[in-house]
Design a protein around this motif. Structure first.
Motif, PDB file in Angstrom:
ATOM      1  N   GLY A 143     -38.902  39.036  50.292  1.00 35.12           N
ATOM      2  CA  GLY A 143     -38.140  39.174  49.071  1.00 35.12           C
ATOM      3  C   GLY A 143     -36.735  38.693  49.247  1.00 35.12           C
ATOM      4  O   GLY A 143     -36.363  38.162  50.286  1.00 35.12           O
ATOM      5  N   GLN A 144     -35.924  38.870  48.213  1.00 34.16           N
ATOM      6  CA  GLN A 144     -34.539  38.425  48.230  1.00 34.16           C
ATOM      7  C   GLN A 144     -33.635  39.558  47.797  1.00 34.16           C
ATOM      8  O   GLN A 144     -33.949  40.300  46.868  1.00 34.16           O
ATOM      9  N   SER A 145     -32.507  39.724  48.473  1.00 32.66           N
ATOM     10  CA  SER A 145     -31.481  40.644  48.018  1.00 32.66           C
ATOM     11  C   SER A 145     -30.130  40.107  48.443  1.00 32.66           C
ATOM     12  O   SER A 145     -30.005  39.465  49.496  1.00 32.66           O
ATOM     13  N   LEU A 146     -29.131  40.337  47.606  1.00 31.99           N
ATOM     14  CA  LEU A 146     -27.771  39.903  47.891  1.00 31.99           C
ATOM     15  C   LEU A 146     -26.860  41.107  47.749  1.00 31.99           C
ATOM     16  O   LEU A 146     -26.935  41.841  46.758  1.00 31.99           O
ATOM     17  N   GLU A 147     -25.997  41.307  48.737  1.00 29.33           N
ATOM     18  CA  GLU A 147     -25.087  42.439  48.741  1.00 29.33           C
ATOM     19  C   GLU A 147     -23.650  41.962  48.588  1.00 29.33           C
ATOM     20  O   GLU A 147     -23.215  41.034  49.289  1.00 29.33           O
ATOM     21  N   GLN A 148     -22.928  42.594  47.692  1.00 27.96           N
ATOM     22  CA  GLN A 148     -21.512  42.304  47.506  1.00 27.96           C
ATOM     23  C   GLN A 148     -20.803  43.599  47.130  1.00 27.96           C
ATOM     24  O   GLN A 148     -21.439  44.529  46.630  1.00 27.96           O
ATOM     25  N   PRO A 149     -19.484  43.695  47.392  1.00 24.86           N
ATOM     26  CA  PRO A 149     -18.782  44.932  47.064  1.00 24.86           C
ATOM     27  C   PRO A 149     -18.809  45.169  45.559  1.00 24.86           C
ATOM     28  O   PRO A 149     -18.835  44.226  44.760  1.00 24.86           O
ATOM     29  N   ASN A 182     -16.970  38.939  49.346  1.00 24.42           N
ATOM     30  CA  ASN A 182     -18.023  38.588  50.287  1.00 24.42           C
ATOM     31  C   ASN A 182     -19.412  38.806  49.702  1.00 24.42           C
ATOM     32  O   ASN A 182     -19.606  39.649  48.812  1.00 24.42           O
ATOM     33  N   CYS A 183     -20.351  38.076  50.248  1.00 26.22           N
ATOM     34  CA  CYS A 183     -21.748  38.198  49.814  1.00 26.22           C
ATOM     35  C   CYS A 183     -22.648  37.976  51.021  1.00 26.22           C
ATOM     36  O   CYS A 183     -22.548  36.938  51.687  1.00 26.22           O
ATOM     37  N   THR A 184     -23.482  38.946  51.315  1.00 23.45           N
ATOM     38  CA  THR A 184     -24.474  38.772  52.367  1.00 23.45           C
ATOM     39  C   THR A 184     -25.857  38.824  51.720  1.00 23.45           C
ATOM     40  O   THR A 184     -26.050  39.496  50.706  1.00 23.45           O
ATOM     41  N   TYR A 185     -26.775  38.094  52.310  1.00 22.93           N
ATOM     42  CA  TYR A 185     -28.078  38.018  51.666  1.00 22.93           C
ATOM     43  C   TYR A 185     -29.207  38.115  52.667  1.00 22.93           C
ATOM     44  O   TYR A 185     -29.052  37.801  53.851  1.00 22.93           O
ATOM     45  N   GLN A 186     -30.341  38.541  52.153  1.00 29.52           N
ATOM     46  CA  GLN A 186     -31.577  38.572  52.928  1.00 29.52           C
ATOM     47  C   GLN A 186     -32.620  37.909  52.068  1.00 29.52           C
ATOM     48  O   GLN A 186     -32.936  38.379  50.986  1.00 29.52           O
ATOM     49  N   THR A 187     -33.077  36.802  52.514  1.00 31.54           N
ATOM     50  CA  THR A 187     -34.026  36.077  51.695  1.00 31.54           C
ATOM     51  C   THR A 187     -34.834  35.125  52.564  1.00 31.54           C
ATOM     52  O   THR A 187     -34.423  34.758  53.640  1.00 31.54           O
ATOM     53  N   SER A 188     -35.970  34.752  52.056  1.00 31.76           N
ATOM     54  CA  SER A 188     -36.778  33.749  52.743  1.00 31.76           C
ATOM     55  C   SER A 188     -36.807  32.486  51.896  1.00 31.76           C
ATOM     56  O   SER A 188     -36.821  32.560  50.662  1.00 31.76           O
ATOM     57  N   GLY A 189     -36.755  31.356  52.535  1.00 31.76           N
ATOM     58  CA  GLY A 189     -36.785  30.095  51.807  1.00 31.76           C
ATOM     59  C   GLY A 189     -35.537  29.843  50.995  1.00 31.76           C
ATOM     60  O   GLY A 189     -35.546  29.060  50.045  1.00 31.76           O
ATOM     61  N   PHE A 190     -34.475  30.478  51.361  1.00 33.05           N
ATOM     62  CA  PHE A 190     -33.220  30.357  50.639  1.00 33.05           C
ATOM     63  C   PHE A 190     -32.643  28.945  50.783  1.00 33.05           C
ATOM     64  O   PHE A 190     -32.714  28.348  51.841  1.00 33.05           O
ATOM     65  N   PHE A 249     -17.475  29.583  50.291  1.00 35.39           N
ATOM     66  CA  PHE A 249     -17.874  29.281  51.665  1.00 35.39           C
ATOM     67  C   PHE A 249     -19.291  29.773  51.893  1.00 35.39           C
ATOM     68  O   PHE A 249     -19.711  30.801  51.339  1.00 35.39           O
ATOM     69  N   LEU A 250     -20.019  29.048  52.719  1.00 32.88           N
ATOM     70  CA  LEU A 250     -21.374  29.457  53.073  1.00 32.88           C
ATOM     71  C   LEU A 250     -21.607  29.243  54.564  1.00 32.88           C
ATOM     72  O   LEU A 250     -21.257  28.186  55.102  1.00 32.88           O
ATOM     73  N   SER A 251     -22.229  30.252  55.188  1.00 31.77           N
ATOM     74  CA  SER A 251     -22.731  30.122  56.553  1.00 31.77           C
ATOM     75  C   SER A 251     -24.187  30.568  56.526  1.00 31.77           C
ATOM     76  O   SER A 251     -24.476  31.771  56.454  1.00 31.77           O
ATOM     77  N   ARG A 252     -25.084  29.615  56.562  1.00 25.56           N
ATOM     78  CA  ARG A 252     -26.503  29.960  56.477  1.00 25.56           C
ATOM     79  C   ARG A 252     -26.997  30.658  57.736  1.00 25.56           C
ATOM     80  O   ARG A 252     -27.880  31.520  57.665  1.00 25.56           O
ATOM     81  N   SER A 253     -26.420  30.337  58.878  1.00 27.99           N
ATOM     82  CA  SER A 253     -26.837  31.004  60.124  1.00 27.99           C
ATOM     83  C   SER A 253     -26.465  32.484  60.096  1.00 27.99           C
ATOM     84  O   SER A 253     -27.144  33.312  60.703  1.00 27.99           O
ATOM     85  N   TYR A 290     -24.371  34.536  54.984  1.00 23.53           N
ATOM     86  CA  TYR A 290     -23.101  35.070  54.491  1.00 23.53           C
ATOM     87  C   TYR A 290     -22.347  34.006  53.723  1.00 23.53           C
ATOM     88  O   TYR A 290     -22.365  32.817  54.091  1.00 23.53           O
ATOM     89  N   GLY A 291     -21.686  34.446  52.675  1.00 20.38           N
ATOM     90  CA  GLY A 291     -20.811  33.550  51.936  1.00 20.38           C
ATOM     91  C   GLY A 291     -19.681  34.339  51.317  1.00 20.38           C
ATOM     92  O   GLY A 291     -19.697  35.588  51.314  1.00 20.38           O
ATOM     93  N   TYR A 292     -18.685  33.641  50.838  1.00 21.90           N
ATOM     94  CA  TYR A 292     -17.606  34.328  50.122  1.00 21.90           C
ATOM     95  C   TYR A 292     -17.018  33.426  49.060  1.00 21.90           C
ATOM     96  O   TYR A 292     -17.128  32.203  49.114  1.00 21.90           O
ATOM     97  N   LEU A 293     -16.383  34.077  48.110  1.00 23.77           N
ATOM     98  CA  LEU A 293     -15.601  33.403  47.072  1.00 23.77           C
ATOM     99  C   LEU A 293     -14.148  33.785  47.296  1.00 23.77           C
ATOM    100  O   LEU A 293     -13.834  34.959  47.446  1.00 23.77           O
ATOM    101  N   LEU A 294     -13.284  32.774  47.352  1.00 25.12           N
ATOM    102  CA  LEU A 294     -11.869  33.006  47.576  1.00 25.12           C
ATOM    103  C   LEU A 294     -11.112  32.605  46.315  1.00 25.12           C
ATOM    104  O   LEU A 294     -11.267  31.478  45.830  1.00 25.12           O
TER     105      LEU A 294
END
Lengths: 114, 108
Positions: free
Chosen positions: B1-7, B21-29, B63-67, B70-74
């Motif tokens: 499944g997919q989920s995205l976490e942000q404050p 910030n945004c962290t995610y758990q997903t497959s095939g993203f 910004f995005l770091s797929r490894s 994690y990503g963020y909006l500034l």
């Protein structure tokens, strides 16, 4: 160029009544999405179409919900019968192949079921 | 499944810089998008990162770091009109799944 057009903007109905929401996507866009937004559940994807064909309807909450896209310029989301818990803002959005991260949203249809 | 976490909420003062910030758990993203939504309005597209790194659009950068999933909006040079909810959204195929949103309040 006109954006995504939704109607009605506001709908108040009584429990048990049928509700039909309408959407006209941006011309040339080949993806169309229906989302529902509530305070508790946020923005939920209900269903999406590609080239008028439903691709994923796993977000449709129950059999009371149905969606159609008879042509590239029109889609409907129907709730029959409606229940108070269906009260939400329903958004339609469209996008182009190759630009899947960029959705264009309509202004939404605010549904209140009494 | 997919989920995205942000404050759920962030507060900052006018003229400041804020990072959501945004962290995610997903497959095939395949990428991360950001949307802005003012009260009573529709979500509007801000940016999309298909590849790792920083994308800049005026006062906003993403910004995005797929490894790191994690990503963020500034947001720089904050203005009162930036008070809104900000959503990260991740995609699989043609489908876009949204986080719960971060409510940004900009104070004078």
């Amino acid at each position: 160029d006109a954006g995504v057009i939704q109607s009605p903007r506001h709908e108040v109905t009584e429990m048990g009544q049928e509700v039909t929401l309408r959407c006209k996507p941006i011309s040339g866009h080949d993806y169309l999405f229906w989302y529902r937004q509530t305070m508790m559940r946020g923005l939920e994807l209900l269903i999406y179409f590609n080239n008028n064909v439903p691709i994923d309807d796993s977000g449709m909450p129950e059999d009371r919900f149905s969606a159609k896209m008879p042509n590239a310029s029109f889609s409907t989301l129907k709730i029959q019968p409606s229940e108070p818990r269906d009260s939400a803002v329903y958004f339609c959005a469209s996008s182009l192949t190759g630009r899947a991260g960029e959705l264009f949203f309509g202004e939404g249809s605010r549904l209140t079921v009494l | 499944g997919q989920s995205l976490e942000q404050p759920s909420e962030v507060t900052a003062v006018e003229g400041a810089i804020v990072q959501i910030n945004c962290t995610y758990q997903t497959s095939g993203f395949y990428g991360l998008s950001w949307y802005q939504q003012h009260d009573g309005g529709a979500p509007t597209f801000l940016s999309y990162n298909a590849l790792d790194g920083l994308e800049e659009t005026g006062r906003f950068s993403s910004f995005l770091s797929r490894s790191d999933s994690y990503g963020y909006l500034l947001l720089q040079e904050l203005q009162m009109k930036d008070s809104a909810s900000y959503f990260c959204a991740g995609g699989q195929g043609g489908k876009l799944i949204f986080g719960q949103g971060t409510e940004l309040s900009v104070k004078p």
